[in-house]
Every structure is written in C-alpha cells, then in structure tokens.
Scaffold this motif. Structure first.
Motif, PDB file in Angstrom:
ATOM      1  N   ASN A  60      65.460 108.257  44.258  1.00 41.56           N
ATOM      2  CA  ASN A  60      66.624 108.472  45.112  1.00 41.56           C
ATOM      3  C   ASN A  60      66.339 107.832  46.472  1.00 41.56           C
ATOM      4  OD1 ASN A  60      68.516 109.464  46.886  1.00 41.56           O
ATOM      5  ND2 ASN A  60      68.519 111.521  46.017  1.00 41.56           N
ATOM      6  N   ARG A  95      62.130 113.332  45.321  1.00 40.11           N
ATOM      7  CA  ARG A  95      63.163 112.300  45.475  1.00 40.11           C
ATOM      8  C   ARG A  95      62.587 110.922  45.105  1.00 40.11           C
ATOM      9  NH1 ARG A  95      65.357 115.920  44.989  1.00 40.11           N
ATOM     10  NH2 ARG A  95      66.246 117.389  46.498  1.00 40.11           N
ATOM     11  N   ASP A 119      67.985 109.054  49.993  1.00 39.54           N
ATOM     12  CA  ASP A 119      67.382 110.207  50.644  1.00 39.54           C
ATOM     13  C   ASP A 119      66.032 109.865  51.259  1.00 39.54           C
ATOM     14  OD1 ASP A 119      69.416 111.855  50.139  1.00 39.54           O
ATOM     15  OD2 ASP A 119      68.311 113.272  48.867  1.00 39.54           O
ATOM     16  N   THR A 120      65.189 109.185  50.498  1.00 42.43           N
ATOM     17  CA  THR A 120      63.839 108.962  50.978  1.00 42.43           C
ATOM     18  C   THR A 120      63.832 108.035  52.186  1.00 42.43           C
ATOM     19  OG1 THR A 120      63.588 107.271  49.273  1.00 42.43           O
ATOM     20  CG2 THR A 120      62.635 109.414  48.806  1.00 42.43           C
ATOM     21  N   HIS A 167      74.072 112.953  49.323  1.00 38.75           N
ATOM     22  CA  HIS A 167      74.262 113.399  47.943  1.00 38.75           C
ATOM     23  C   HIS A 167      75.617 112.921  47.407  1.00 38.75           C
ATOM     24  CE1 HIS A 167      70.694 115.674  47.272  1.00 38.75           C
ATOM     25  NE2 HIS A 167      70.933 116.590  48.210  1.00 38.75           N
TER      26      HIS A 167
END
Lengths: 74, 894
Positions: free
Chosen positions: B674, B669, B677-678, B866
């Motif tokens: 991203n 990720r 998410d992280t 997502h």
C-alpha cells in the motif's frame, strides 16, 4: 443541581430531614409525606432511594420537578 | 485486603426459640434446598436473617455463614471471606486458593474461582452457604464472581442469599431453569394467624380477633413493627386505647413504635440504647467505657431476654449488634436529641477500640467523631505495614477525609497515601503534593536524631515509578539510583521495587546490559520477599532483554521459569501474568520459523493476560501475533491483532512496545504494498527525524528505511541505517543489528556496490548463525533472495545461507497459496484489505470522512488515502458508485 419530589406512604417525623440530607419534609393530610429538595446528582438520588429501602418506607412516586440543564438532545 | 478476619462475620446469628413457628416458610426452604439458589428478598425488618438461621439450625446439613457489610466491596477481600466461611465446614478446602489470593495480590480470575468451585465438590456432605445482607454489595466484579459460582455450583452445594433488593444476577434465566426458589416480602409478612400466635401464645397478651386484625392491618404484617408493637403492648395498661391510637395515626409506624418502646424502658436503659447505637458491634466493657457505667453486661442480658432487637455475634455472649433497622432508628433519635454528644461518643469508642487492638474500627470511629488527630495517630504506626500488604482501598478512603494539616506532620501516612494513589493508577497531580509533604515533614523536623528517614526513600522510589509511567526513563533511572544509594540492607521491599524499576527503565532506553543486571537483582529480591508477581515481572523482562541481545537459550530458560512460577503460585493453573512467559516463547519460536508453535504460545499468553486486562500481554502479544499473521500473508488477522494491541494501550502508556504499534502498522502496509499510505507516513516521519531520536523510536526508523528501500531511494535509507547500526551495536542488540545489516546490504545492492553489500551481509550471517536466526532474514522476502544466492556462490556461510534460502522458498509457496485463498473470496484483481473493507462499509453507510475517521480513531488524511485506494481498486469515482459496486461484488453484507 436538580430538584426532586419523593412521595412516600405515611407521615415521617421532621428529624428524618437529617437522614435525608436536608430534603424538606411535608406531611399531607391524606396520610403521605413529600420529601422535596435539591439533589446533587444521580448517585445522590440513588442514595436517597437506598435509604427509603433500608427503612422499608413505601415509595409512592418520584418526580424531577426542576432541571438546571436542558436534557441533551439526540 | 484485610489481614485480620473479623470472625464475627462468619458467625450465624443465634435464634430465639419459640418466637413463632412458620411451617409454611420452612417447607419452602426445604424444597428450595434441592435447587441451586434460594433468594430471600424483602425489605428491612421482615425477618429474613431469622428465618434462614432458624431453618439452618433445624436442618441436618452443615452450613457456612457470611454476614456482609459495606466494607466487603473489594473482590479480593470478599473471596478471602468466602473461602474462610466455607472452611468452617471443611478446613481442608481452599488453602491453595487463599495462598494464591495472598501471593498474587490481584483480583481473582475465573480460573481461580473455577478451582474453588471444584474444591467445593470435594466436600463430603450436602452443604448450605449463606450470604447475608447481599444488598450491600455494589461491586460489579463480585456480582460476576457469584454469577460464575452459581453457574458452576457442584451438586452438593446450596446457596442462600438474603437481600433488601434483588441482586443483578440473571434471575430470569434461573427461574426458567427452575434453579431458584424465591422467598419474598409477601411470603414473609405475618398472616393474621401468625400475628395472633405471636401476640397471644408467645407474648400472652390475650388480644381479641378484631384487635389482631387491626394490628395486622396497620403494620401490613411487617415483622419488625409487630415485634415493636408487642414490646410496647407489654408495658401498657389500656391495650384497647393503645391499639386504637396506633391504628388512627398516620405517623410512620416505626417512628411511633420506637418512641413507645423507648418510653417504657427505664431511663438508664433508654440512655444505653441511644448512646450505644453509634457502634457497629458492641460488648459490655466498651459500653461501660462509653457510658461511664459498670453494669452494661446486665443491661445487654436484659435486652436480649426481652427480645429488644439485639443480635448475638458469637457463642460467648461477648459481641452483639443491634438489628440494623432498629439501630438506624436509635442513632437517628440520638442525633435528634443529643447532637452535641455524638462526636464525644465516637471519640470514646475510638479510644477504647484503639487500646483493645481493634485498630481499623478505632480509625473509623475517630474519623466519624471528627478527631482526625487521633485517627492519624492510629494510622501512622500501621501505615508502613499497609504499604507492604498492598491495602489500597482503606488508605484511599482515609485520604479523602483526613485534612492536609493533620497528615503533613506524619510522613508515613503521606507515603502510604502516595502508594495507594500510584497503585490505583491516579494521576501525577494527586501524588506529587503527598511526596512534597513527606519531604518537608522530614527536613523540618530536626527535633529527634532517630528520625525515621525511610519515607524519603519511598518518595524517591514512587517518583521513579511515576517517571516510568510517563515515559521519562532517564529520570526514572536517576531517581532509582538516588534511592538505591540510601536503602538499608534489610529493606528488601524497596530494594526489590527499585531493582525492577531500574531494570525496566534500562530495558526501555535500550541499555540491555544494565537492564539485565538490575532485573536479575530484582528477581532475586522479589523471590526472597515472596513477592511472586514482582518476581514474574522481573524474570519476564529479563527474558525480553536476553531475547533482544540474541541470547535465545537464556531467554527461553527465563520464560519457562516464568511459567513454572506462575503455575506453582496458581496451584497448577497458571496465573494471568504467566502469559508474559508464553509471549516470550512465542517470539522465540517465531524467530526460529516455527510458526504453528509460536501461534499457540502467543494466543495462550494473550488469553491469560486478557483475564485481568493486562496491557503488557495485550500489546506485546498482539504485536507479535500481527507480525506472525503478516508473515502468513493473512492480512485481515494481522490488522485485527494490531487493533487489539491498540485497544490495550492507555493514554499514558509510553513503554517501547506501545510506541511500536505505528511501526508495525506501516510494516503491514509495506507487506500489502500500500504505497500511498507508506509514502505519506515516511515523508511526515522524515520531517520529524533528528539526531536525538530515542531508542524507542528505532522500530519507526527501521521501517522508514524499509520504505525508502521499497521506493528505491537507497541513499536516504543508508543515512538512517548507519546511525541505527551504530546504536544497535553499542547497545548489544543482536537481533536489531542483524536486521539493520541485512537492510544495509539491500541498500548497497540497489546502489550497485555488490562488494560492500556482501561484506555487510556476511556480518549479518556471522551474527545470525550461532543462535539460528531465520525470520529476521526471510521476513525481507524477495529482496533477500539475491543476497542469499550470492553468498552461497561466494562460499560464505553456505550451510546457513542454503538453509535460509530453503525456508524463504517454502515461505513464498505458503504465502502464494494463502494469498490466492484470500484473494479468491473477492472478485477483484487487487483485493481490498481488511481495513479498506471496514472503511468501505462506512462509506456505503454514507458517513462523512470525518465521521469515519472518528469512528475508526484515525486521522482524516488516512481515511482520504483509504478511500482513494478503494475507489481505484473498485474503478469508481464517487461514494454512490462505490456503494453500488460493493453490492454487486458482494463485498458488503446487505
């Protein structure tokens, strides 16, 4: 536990009840036999069918006459 | 796997001459021998075995025979018998295959079966292999083996299978390709002509046409019943009356006829038939014992002469069996007439078999006769050997029938049962009670000074194994050390298991020096006791340990050795667990930035492991592959490799590699930038973080620090890194130390303290140069570029730093071109990741978030994240809009 009724050709002696693990043996005038009784699960049922095969009995019909659980709906 | 073969299973039952010639069937089989497979499929008593045996007797082709029974449902044992059957034709075939089977103690894989098929083509003659009574086989992987052999069958081979029901093989395909000949019930039935020949010519009964027709009609040509009718008719005066009574009865034919046949035998013979019907195989001395008579041989000869369903099992007229169908009927009669005699008979048989060294059969009869005491007495002295030979199946079967109070006083049985449980992956609750029994049995029995203490050792060893399985590595170490202190010098088996155990546990907790010592011992001991699977395991973990210590040269040697042993054991073809070696080599090539070579090894290792669903190669290999794909910026492939790694785990899996999957997912990720998410992940990880974090979490914590750096929160990163650095240095983990030092340097640059950054970075370069670390540096990408340039300008490790800088530049060029390729396929500025595409497809299908989460086995929150990303990348606000846009852009297959 389901109750099954297995119809086979010819008259089977009572002593086979033991071989078929306690199923009731009922001989019909028309010349066939009905094995009837509780069957623990599907693999037990296949065990019975295997025994019918191994004795070369002619299987005429197989019917589930009572289900303890309603069938799961989709 | 059974160590002793029952040779009688490889013996083709002899046939009686002149019964009835059946030219029609003989020519069917003659024709069939030109095709791959002849399937003789008909109910019991249709003369399948007789027909095939007769045909083989008359044919000039050499043949191999294997009579199957219920006990053959184990892939390894099945193949051992199969190879031994073929050895009857050509003894030079299959030695290598047998050696591999015995050495690896694992399910045979396709390569091995392929090798066997190859060897079959070396047999000079055209030959026939017969598998008799195939219907007893229920094991799926045996069916696959047979299917595979049929597919790869050499020209010179023909396979005949007899069975009571059609086997689960692709028969339709074989029919279409004209590769199969079938002989079925309708072919085997006696025609009226054959019935007449049998009754009149063979038995000399002189029946008229009507009588023959009546018999044929009533029996429907069923061979067994015609034979029984023949036997009965030979003993009756009024044949007309017999035939009309028989045809008028509805009674099941065999019931009727067996009664008739029995009633025309002498009392003595009747009793003999009934009482010996409990035996799978019979011989005269055994029957004498059972019936307390002394003329069993005469009776057997008499039965054989009069064709009463006795099958000879060898050339010496020693062992016999009843025809299966007839035997079933006899034992049923016995149960009905003398139920009280049954147990006694079984016990008598067990006693005779035991004193004649037929141990396994003795145990089976003792259990059948409910003499569990005797069964246990026979098992106890062989239990230890069965452990060494890894005979899991019979032990598990006995475990399910022997009552607890019987085994409680026999520590070796409990020990063997516990081994069989752990070898077949049963849960701790099954195993713990057995170990408790072992311990109480030995501590309570003070009657003898020479009491065998060894089971206690096994119990402790098994405890240690269970501890590793559930991730209690510290317990595993303690249990192993405790057991280690008590091992006698000559017990190499336990020594090897414990050393391997300790090595793996120490590796798991990151104590690399100790791990190395024990894995070395484990390797040596496994080699000494010819336990090659164990040796490969020990050598592989030794390689992984050395890799973590930064000893590339040594670990490379270890991995090459693994492949060498694995290939030797496999007779030229590497056995599946040699994949451990390839994956290790792949990791070394990766670190040295030789990505193409690394990929070849990793894929080879994964492929080898997949043959036996090995989880170590599945997880370790796919994680390394994900990392490699990520380095190539092929995020879709990286994602796929991570999913594969995930799929290789099982719920109990607690080895470090398993826990690392989450860490590598976050690395990916990060690479994909991203941040949604992280950050979410990092925040939840920070909350759990405490001082006691175990070694297996270092990957998680390293990635946490990386995320903080990416968020430009260097102080948070540094506080994590300091602890990690201390641990890594203490444990001698060179690779981790270099990576952490590099991260510290990056953090300090962010803090604008260049001097301390450079001193950390210099330490990293000092450590990395001798072994030639590359990827550990350049995987940090742009963040490391400034540090390298600064090092060069300060004349720190100039050659090495310049080389790294070159690799970094080359790397970013490759990634740019690759990236544009991937992006090119999507008309979006910010392309969707593979995972986002997966989620999008489900959104378009109108699944609810929870349903998507369930389908992809992730949390609801992950799916929300997502979707947010997807919506923003597509510039939409609802699922309906997303679906429309996805179709417009051609992101979804329609």
């Amino acid at each position: 536990m389901e109750i099954y009724e297995i119809q086979i050709d010819g008259h089977l002696d009572d002593h086979w009840a033991d071989w078929f693990d306690g199923l009731q043996i009922e001989r019909k005038k028309a010349g066939h036999t009905i094995l009837c009784g509780p069957v623990a699960d599907q693999s037990a049922l296949h065990g019975f069918l295997g025994k019918i095969r191994d004795l070369n009995l002619t299987l005429l019909s197989l019917k589930c006459v009572e289900r303890s659980r309603p069938p799961p709906d989709g | 796997m059974a160590t002793t073969l029952l040779r009688t299973k490889l013996y083709r039952p002899a046939v009686n001459d002149g019964l009835v010639a059946r030219p029609r069937l003989v020519s069917l089989l003659d024709e069939g021998s030109k095709r791959k497979l002849t399937l003789v499929s008909a109910p019991a008593g249709f003369g399948k075995t007789t027909l095939v045996s007769e045909w083989i007797e008359k044919s000039s082709r050499p043949s191999a025979w294997l009579s199957l029974d219920d006990d053959d449902n184990e892939p390894l044992g099945f193949l051992v018998y199969l190879v031994n059957a073929v050895k009857q034709i050509d003894d030079s075939v299959g030695d290598e295959v047998l050696r591999v089977l015995v050495a690896s103690k694992m399910e045979p894989d396709k390569d091995l079966i392929m090798k066997f098929a190859d060897e079959l083509s070396d047999i000079n003659d055209n030959f026939t292999l017969v598998l008799d009574d195939y219907h007893v086989i229920t094991n799926e992987s045996i069916h696959e083996t047979i299917d595979f052999i049929i597919d790869h069958m050499p020209e010179n081979m023909h396979l005949i299978m007899t069975t009571r029901s059609d086997p689960p093989l692709p028969l339709a395909r074989l029919r279409v390709r004209s590769q199969i000949t079938e002989v079925r019930g309708a072919d085997l039935r006696f025609s009226e002509t054959e019935t007449a020949t049998f009754f009149n010519d063979f038995l000399g009964l002189d029946l008229d046409k009507d009588e023959i027709a009546t018999l044929e009609n009533r029996t429907e040509g069923w061979v067994a019943s015609l034979q029984l009718a023949g036997l009965s008719l030979q003993g009756v005066e009024d044949k007309k009356k017999f035939i009309s009574a028989f045809s008028g009865s509805h009674r099941f034919i065999i019931d009727y006829l067996v009664d008739e046949v029995l009633s025309c035998q002498r009392k003595e013979v009747q009793e003999f038939l009934l009482k010996t019907s409990i035996l799978k195989r019979l011989c005269a001395p055994l029957c004498n014992e059972l019936l307390t008579i002394d003329n069993s041989q005469e009776i057997l000869d008499e039965l054989e002469r009069s064709n009463i369903f006795l099958v000879s099992l060898d050339n010496e007229r020693q062992w016999y069996r009843y025809h299966h169908l007839f035997g079933d009927f006899l034992s049923q009669r016995l149960k009905e007439k003398e139920p009280q005699a049954l147990n006694m008979l079984h016990q008598g048989a067990a006693a005779w078999l035991r004193s004649n060294g037929q141990t396994m059969e003795a145990i089976a009869h003792a259990i059948e006769g409910e003499d569990f005491e005797m069964a246990a007495d026979v098992i106890e002295p062989i239990a230890k050997n069965m452990i060494m030979e890894n005979q899991t199946m019979p032990l598990l079967n006995w475990k399910s029938v022997l009552p607890e109070d019987i085994i409680a006083t026999r520590p070796w049985i409990c020990t063997a049962f516990a081994w069989s449980c752990i070898n077949s992956g049963m849960p701790q609750e099954e195993i713990e009670p057995l170990l408790n029994l072992v311990e109480s049995a030995i501590s309570e029995d003070n009657s003898s000074d020479e009491l065998d203490q060894e089971p206690l050792l096994h119990a402790t060893t098994i405890r240690a194994l269970m501890a590793i399985r559930v991730g209690k590595f510290q317990d595993a170490v303690e249990d192993s050390i405790k057991a280690m202190k008590q091992i006698p010098d000559d017990n190499v088996f336990i020594q090897a298991v414990l050393a391997l155990n300790l090595g793996v546990a120490f590796y798991a907790v990151g104590e690399l020096a100790s791990a190395r010592k024990h894995l070395r011992d484990g390797y040596r001991l496994c080699m000494e006791s010819e336990n090659y699977a164990g040796a490969i395991g020990a050598k592989s973990y030794l390689g992984y340990t050395q890799l973590a210590q930064g000893l590339f040269h040594e670990s490379e040697q270890a991995f090459n050795k693994v492949i060498e042993i694995g290939t030797k054991v496999g007779g030229g073809q590497p056995i599946p667990i040699s994949g451990y070696g390839h994956i290790g080599l792949g990791q070394i090539f990766y670190e040295r930035n030789n990505l193409s070579e690394a990929e070849i090894h990793l894929k080879q290792g994964i492929e080898l492991g997949e043959k036996v669903n090995d989880f170590t190669t599945g997880i370790r290999g796919n994680l390394a592959l994900a990392r490699l794909k990520q380095a190539q910026k092929d995020f879709g492939a990286a994602e796929a490799a991570l999913s594969q790694a995930m799929a290789s785990t099982f719920p109990d899996w607690r080895m470090p590699e398993g826990r690392q999957i989450a860490a590598w997912e976050m690395e990916l990720r990060l690479a994909q930038e991203n941040t949604m998410d992280t950050s979410a992940w990092a925040d939840s990880r920070s909350e759990q973080l405490d001082d006691k974090s175990e070694h297996m979490d270092i990957r998680l914590d390293t990635v946490l620090a990386k995320i903080r750096l990416q968020q430009e929160r260097p102080n948070e990163a540094l506080s994590i890194l300091e602890k990690l650095l201390r641990d890594a240095k203490d444990a001698g983990r060179a690779g981790d130390t270099i990576e952490i030092l590099a991260l510290v340097a990056i953090a300090e640059i962010q803090n604008e303290s260049t001097e301390s950054a450079m001193s950390s970075f210099q330490a990293a370069l000092d450590l990395g140069e001798p072994q030639g670390y590359v990827r550990t540096f350049i995987d940090h990408g742009k963040a490391i570029e400034g540090l390298l340039k600064e090092a060069i300008s300060r004349q720190i490790k100039v050659d090495y730093a310049s080389k790294l800088l070159m690799s970094l530049n080359a790397d970013s060029k490759i990634s740019k071109s690759h990236r544009s390729e991937v992006a090119g396929s999507q008309p979006l500025i910010d392309p969707l990741t593979a995972r986002e595409l997966e989620v999008l497809a489900l959104v378009v299908e109108r699944l609810k978030y929870q349903e998507i989460a369930d389908r992809l086995v992730v949390s609801l929150n992950t799916i929300r994240t997502h979707s947010k990303n997807i919506y923003s990348k597509l510039g939409v606000k609802s699922a309906t809009q997303a679906a429309e846009r996805a179709k417009e852009l051609g992101l979804i297959k329609q």
